[in-house]
Design a protein around this motif. Structure first.
Motif, PDB file in Angstrom:
ATOM      1  N   ALA A 142      48.503  85.513  63.440  1.00  0.00           N
ATOM      2  CA  ALA A 142      47.380  84.574  63.449  1.00  0.00           C
ATOM      3  C   ALA A 142      46.403  84.976  62.351  1.00  0.00           C
ATOM      4  CB  ALA A 142      46.684  84.570  64.810  1.00  0.00           C
ATOM      5  N   ASN A 143      46.339  84.179  61.300  1.00  0.00           N
ATOM      6  CA  ASN A 143      45.474  84.467  60.159  1.00  0.00           C
ATOM      7  C   ASN A 143      44.071  83.922  60.368  1.00  0.00           C
ATOM      8  OD1 ASN A 143      47.612  85.618  58.669  1.00  0.00           O
ATOM      9  ND2 ASN A 143      48.308  83.593  58.021  1.00  0.00           N
ATOM     10  N   TYR A 144      43.152  84.417  59.552  1.00  0.00           N
ATOM     11  CA  TYR A 144      41.758  83.954  59.567  1.00  0.00           C
ATOM     12  C   TYR A 144      41.452  83.190  58.282  1.00  0.00           C
ATOM     13  CZ  TYR A 144      40.490  86.668  63.694  1.00  0.00           C
ATOM     14  OH  TYR A 144      40.401  87.148  64.976  1.00  0.00           O
ATOM     15  N   GLN A 145      40.732  82.074  58.430  1.00  0.00           N
ATOM     16  CA  GLN A 145      40.280  81.269  57.311  1.00  0.00           C
ATOM     17  C   GLN A 145      38.943  80.616  57.676  1.00  0.00           C
ATOM     18  OE1 GLN A 145      41.672  81.917  54.581  1.00  0.00           O
ATOM     19  NE2 GLN A 145      43.376  80.558  54.099  1.00  0.00           N
ATOM     20  N   LEU A 146      38.344  79.953  56.703  1.00  0.00           N
ATOM     21  CA  LEU A 146      37.111  79.208  56.947  1.00  0.00           C
ATOM     22  C   LEU A 146      37.467  77.852  57.546  1.00  0.00           C
ATOM     23  CD1 LEU A 146      33.946  79.028  56.417  1.00  0.00           C
ATOM     24  CD2 LEU A 146      34.591  77.701  54.393  1.00  0.00           C
ATOM     25  N   ILE A 147      36.933  77.575  58.720  1.00  0.00           N
ATOM     26  CA  ILE A 147      37.067  76.252  59.336  1.00  0.00           C
ATOM     27  C   ILE A 147      35.733  75.536  59.108  1.00  0.00           C
ATOM     28  CG2 ILE A 147      37.682  74.983  61.418  1.00  0.00           C
ATOM     29  CD1 ILE A 147      38.688  77.633  62.611  1.00  0.00           C
ATOM     30  N   TYR A 148      35.785  74.304  58.649  1.00  0.00           N
ATOM     31  CA  TYR A 148      34.522  73.617  58.361  1.00  0.00           C
ATOM     32  C   TYR A 148      34.572  72.149  58.778  1.00  0.00           C
ATOM     33  CZ  TYR A 148      36.808  71.701  54.140  1.00  0.00           C
ATOM     34  OH  TYR A 148      37.648  71.053  53.264  1.00  0.00           O
ATOM     35  N   ASN A 149      33.399  71.614  59.031  1.00  0.00           N
ATOM     36  CA  ASN A 149      33.226  70.210  59.395  1.00  0.00           C
ATOM     37  C   ASN A 149      32.672  69.488  58.174  1.00  0.00           C
ATOM     38  OD1 ASN A 149      32.422  67.717  60.364  1.00  0.00           O
ATOM     39  ND2 ASN A 149      31.598  68.510  62.285  1.00  0.00           N
ATOM     40  N   PRO A 150      33.487  68.719  57.453  1.00  0.00           N
ATOM     41  CA  PRO A 150      33.026  68.065  56.225  1.00  0.00           C
ATOM     42  C   PRO A 150      31.800  67.182  56.427  1.00  0.00           C
ATOM     43  CG  PRO A 150      35.413  67.906  56.411  1.00  0.00           C
ATOM     44  CD  PRO A 150      34.905  68.426  57.725  1.00  0.00           C
ATOM     45  N   ALA A 151      31.681  66.608  57.629  1.00  0.00           N
ATOM     46  CA  ALA A 151      30.554  65.708  57.891  1.00  0.00           C
ATOM     47  C   ALA A 151      29.220  66.436  57.868  1.00  0.00           C
ATOM     48  CB  ALA A 151      30.747  65.017  59.238  1.00  0.00           C
ATOM     49  N   MET A 256      30.331  75.523  59.916  1.00  0.00           N
ATOM     50  CA  MET A 256      31.383  76.438  59.433  1.00  0.00           C
ATOM     51  C   MET A 256      31.586  77.600  60.399  1.00  0.00           C
ATOM     52  SD  MET A 256      30.391  76.678  55.346  1.00  0.00           S
ATOM     53  CE  MET A 256      28.642  77.017  55.673  1.00  0.00           C
ATOM     54  N   ASN A 257      32.804  78.086  60.380  1.00  0.00           N
ATOM     55  CA  ASN A 257      33.169  79.223  61.217  1.00  0.00           C
ATOM     56  C   ASN A 257      34.393  79.889  60.584  1.00  0.00           C
ATOM     57  OD1 ASN A 257      34.487  79.600  64.586  1.00  0.00           O
ATOM     58  ND2 ASN A 257      33.245  80.998  63.426  1.00  0.00           N
ATOM     59  N   ILE A 258      34.407  81.208  60.499  1.00  0.00           N
ATOM     60  CA  ILE A 258      35.610  81.913  60.045  1.00  0.00           C
ATOM     61  C   ILE A 258      36.330  82.396  61.294  1.00  0.00           C
ATOM     62  CG2 ILE A 258      36.507  83.946  58.841  1.00  0.00           C
ATOM     63  CD1 ILE A 258      34.167  83.643  56.876  1.00  0.00           C
ATOM     64  N   ASP A 259      37.525  81.863  61.527  1.00  0.00           N
ATOM     65  CA  ASP A 259      38.236  82.203  62.759  1.00  0.00           C
ATOM     66  C   ASP A 259      39.733  82.035  62.547  1.00  0.00           C
ATOM     67  OD1 ASP A 259      38.422  83.034  65.460  1.00  0.00           O
ATOM     68  OD2 ASP A 259      36.614  81.884  65.943  1.00  0.00           O
ATOM     69  N   ASN A 260      40.484  82.448  63.564  1.00  0.00           N
ATOM     70  CA  ASN A 260      41.939  82.417  63.431  1.00  0.00           C
ATOM     71  C   ASN A 260      42.519  81.036  63.741  1.00  0.00           C
ATOM     72  OD1 ASN A 260      43.038  82.398  66.354  1.00  0.00           O
ATOM     73  ND2 ASN A 260      41.515  84.033  66.403  1.00  0.00           N
ATOM     74  N   GLY A 261      43.766  80.860  63.362  1.00  0.00           N
ATOM     75  CA  GLY A 261      44.400  79.568  63.510  1.00  0.00           C
ATOM     76  C   GLY A 261      44.509  79.087  64.945  1.00  0.00           C
ATOM     77  N   ALA A 279      39.809  76.153  54.737  1.00  0.00           N
ATOM     78  CA  ALA A 279      39.842  76.580  53.336  1.00  0.00           C
ATOM     79  C   ALA A 279      39.808  78.100  53.311  1.00  0.00           C
ATOM     80  CB  ALA A 279      38.639  76.009  52.579  1.00  0.00           C
ATOM     81  N   PRO A 280      40.182  78.715  52.197  1.00  0.00           N
ATOM     82  CA  PRO A 280      40.051  80.172  52.100  1.00  0.00           C
ATOM     83  C   PRO A 280      38.612  80.610  52.347  1.00  0.00           C
ATOM     84  CG  PRO A 280      41.410  79.343  50.317  1.00  0.00           C
ATOM     85  CD  PRO A 280      40.829  78.133  51.012  1.00  0.00           C
ATOM     86  N   SER A 281      38.435  81.750  52.997  1.00  0.00           N
ATOM     87  CA  SER A 281      37.090  82.259  53.259  1.00  0.00           C
ATOM     88  C   SER A 281      36.349  82.489  51.932  1.00  0.00           C
ATOM     89  CB  SER A 281      37.168  83.562  54.062  1.00  0.00           C
ATOM     90  OG  SER A 281      37.765  83.319  55.321  1.00  0.00           O
ATOM     91  N   PRO A 282      35.054  82.231  51.892  1.00  0.00           N
ATOM     92  CA  PRO A 282      34.297  82.240  50.633  1.00  0.00           C
ATOM     93  C   PRO A 282      33.843  83.627  50.183  1.00  0.00           C
ATOM     94  CG  PRO A 282      32.857  81.634  52.411  1.00  0.00           C
ATOM     95  CD  PRO A 282      34.222  81.794  53.022  1.00  0.00           C
ATOM     96  N   PHE A 283      34.786  84.549  50.098  1.00  0.00           N
ATOM     97  CA  PHE A 283      34.466  85.923  49.713  1.00  0.00           C
ATOM     98  C   PHE A 283      35.093  86.238  48.347  1.00  0.00           C
ATOM     99  CE2 PHE A 283      34.608  86.430  54.524  1.00  0.00           C
ATOM    100  CZ  PHE A 283      33.223  86.329  54.657  1.00  0.00           C
ATOM    101  N   PRO A 284      34.664  87.305  47.710  1.00  0.00           N
ATOM    102  CA  PRO A 284      35.220  87.659  46.387  1.00  0.00           C
ATOM    103  C   PRO A 284      36.715  87.948  46.406  1.00  0.00           C
ATOM    104  CG  PRO A 284      33.169  88.848  46.788  1.00  0.00           C
ATOM    105  CD  PRO A 284      33.538  88.180  48.075  1.00  0.00           C
ATOM    106  N   ASN A 285      37.220  88.458  47.526  1.00  0.00           N
ATOM    107  CA  ASN A 285      38.640  88.793  47.639  1.00  0.00           C
ATOM    108  C   ASN A 285      39.310  87.935  48.708  1.00  0.00           C
ATOM    109  OD1 ASN A 285      39.206  91.451  45.952  1.00  0.00           O
ATOM    110  ND2 ASN A 285      37.168  91.617  46.842  1.00  0.00           N
ATOM    111  N   ARG A 286      40.602  87.685  48.532  1.00  0.00           N
ATOM    112  CA  ARG A 286      41.340  86.796  49.428  1.00  0.00           C
ATOM    113  C   ARG A 286      41.701  87.469  50.757  1.00  0.00           C
ATOM    114  NH1 ARG A 286      44.810  82.261  48.432  1.00  0.00           N
ATOM    115  NH2 ARG A 286      45.105  81.350  50.496  1.00  0.00           N
TER     116      ARG A 286
END
Length: 410
Positions: A142-151, A256-261, A279-286
């Motif tokens: 279970a990976n972590y990424q940025l989850i966001y609400n475009p609205a 926005m929230n950074i959380d797992n799938g 989307a990928p989390s907004p940090f300098p490294n992936r």
């Protein structure tokens, strides 16, 4: 013969013979017990049991029996059984329990029953190989990424850098809405650690270099400083636990929230009309955190070869594809291309899958069995930074010293 014809008796005898033959066939099968918390889950549990029945139907010598144990009880139950010389043959361990089972010699190396050269494993598989021996295969990632609400974001686009992220979170906050959410309380210690670790990895740091703790290294200091910036920005519902702010997200109150799938899957289930994205989390490294679960063989088993039969079946393409479909947003041991219809319906699935090469377990690498003790120290010290405005460098220096003393005493 009163009331019973010879034909009826012959039919009954024939039926009994078939029944006895069936019983003998079933008894000839070697039974493998498989304990997992997922078997106890609503929805996924029944689907996984049906998946295992497909294995059983394909075999004439091995049968797997699923054993459902709730997550909160699994580790204690299984470790107690193992300590007494028993326990299930196969166990689905989370990453913390897997690394606790290793030094306790509760699980076996499986190189003799799984030929790794036959499979293409995903990158996190390397964490299950210890000192040149394989102690399991990946069951679920279970990976972590940025989850966001475009609205709730200007232009509907996710931020790509940390400064952009902080600005977007501020802009989305107000009138009962928040730009972001994370954990920052001691009751949420485990989740707090997960959120912190994502920042540390994202800023290029790590809790250890494999041999030495690096709790006060420059990259960790940079990451915790960024965490403090978010905490002070007034963009999070302070004090909210994960259950609360996740509900707020699917209600359209958090941008926005950074959380797992798995959490993304919950959002989709709870509010099918919510048009969120990932989307990928907004940090300098992936690099980001990873929840890794492993399928391992109990050191007490008398059915190791039979366990290997199931593991090798599980690693076949068809079984992997079906397993990934059951697990939802999680990935499996080998790369599996998702059905086009699934990606069209839930485009965020592909974003999570693409993160796998950059995923790291949320453990102190090199000190895996000491993670919980180090976690306690780190969370306590970071709270001093967040709530008490303590100096970041000095407080992490103290964390380094305290953690070293704690693990040396054990």
């Amino acid at each position: 013969m009163t009331g019973i014809s010879r034909r009826t008796l012959l039919q009954a005898a024939s039926g009994a013979a078939v029944l006895n033959a069936t019983r003998s066939f079933a008894q000839a099968k070697e039974t493998v017990t498989f304990a997992a918390a997922t078997f106890a889950e609503a929805g996924r549990g029944d689907k996984l049991k049906a998946w295992i029945e497909k294995f059983n139907a394909s075999q004439d010598k091995v049968e797997v029996q699923p054993v459902a144990i709730p997550f909160s009880q699994l580790a204690n139950t299984v470790f107690t059984q193992m300590g007494g010389g028993g326990g299930p043959d196969l166990v689905r361990f989370d990453q913390t329990d897997f690394f606790a089972a290793l030094p306790a010699k509760r699980i076996l190396p499986i190189d003799d029953i799984v030929d790794a050269s036959k499979y293409t494993f995903q990158a996190p598989d390397k964490f299950l190989n210890v000192e040149g021996k394989r102690y399991g295969v990946v069951f679920e990632l279970a990976n972590y990424q940025l989850i966001y609400n475009p609205a709730l974001l200007k232009g509907g686009e996710p931020p790509k850098t940390f400064p952009e992220f902080l600005a977007a979170a501020k802009e989305a906050t107000g009138k009962g809405q928040f730009g972001y959410a994370f954990r920052a309380t001691m009751p949420e210690r485990s989740g707090f650690w997960q959120d912190l670790t994502n920042y540390v990895y994202g800023f290029g740091g790590n809790w250890a270099d494999g041999k030495q703790l690096t709790l006060n290294s420059p990259k960790v200091v940079e990451a915790i400083t960024a965490y403090k910036q978010v905490y002070d920005a007034g963009v999070i519902p302070k004090g909210a636990d994960a259950a609360t702010y996740r509900r707020m997200f699917w209600e359209g109150k958090i941008a926005m929230n950074i959380d797992n799938g798995g959490v993304a899957g919950i959002f989709a289930a709870q509010n099918p009309n919510l048009k969120f994205a990932a989307a990928p989390s907004p940090f300098p490294n992936r690099q980001q955190g990873l929840i890794l679960t492993a399928l391992s063989v109990n050191a007490n088993t008398k059915n190791k070869k039979a366990c290997g039969v199931f593991i090798n079946w599980m690693l076949q393409q068809a079984a992997q594809s079906e397993l990934q479909g059951i697990l939802g947003a999680a990935s499996v041991a080998t790369p599996v291309e998702r059905p086009k219809a699934d990606l069209e319906r839930s485009p965020w699935l592909g974003v999570y899958d693409a993160q796998t090469p950059y995923a790291l377990p949320q453990l102190v690498l090199g000190f895996e069995t000491k993670t919980l003790e180090i976690q306690q120290v780190v969370v306590e010290q970071v709270l001093k930074i967040l709530v008490g405005n303590a100096d970041v460098q000095k407080t992490l220096d103290e964390a380094q010293s305290l953690a070293l003393k704690r693990i040396e005493r054990q």
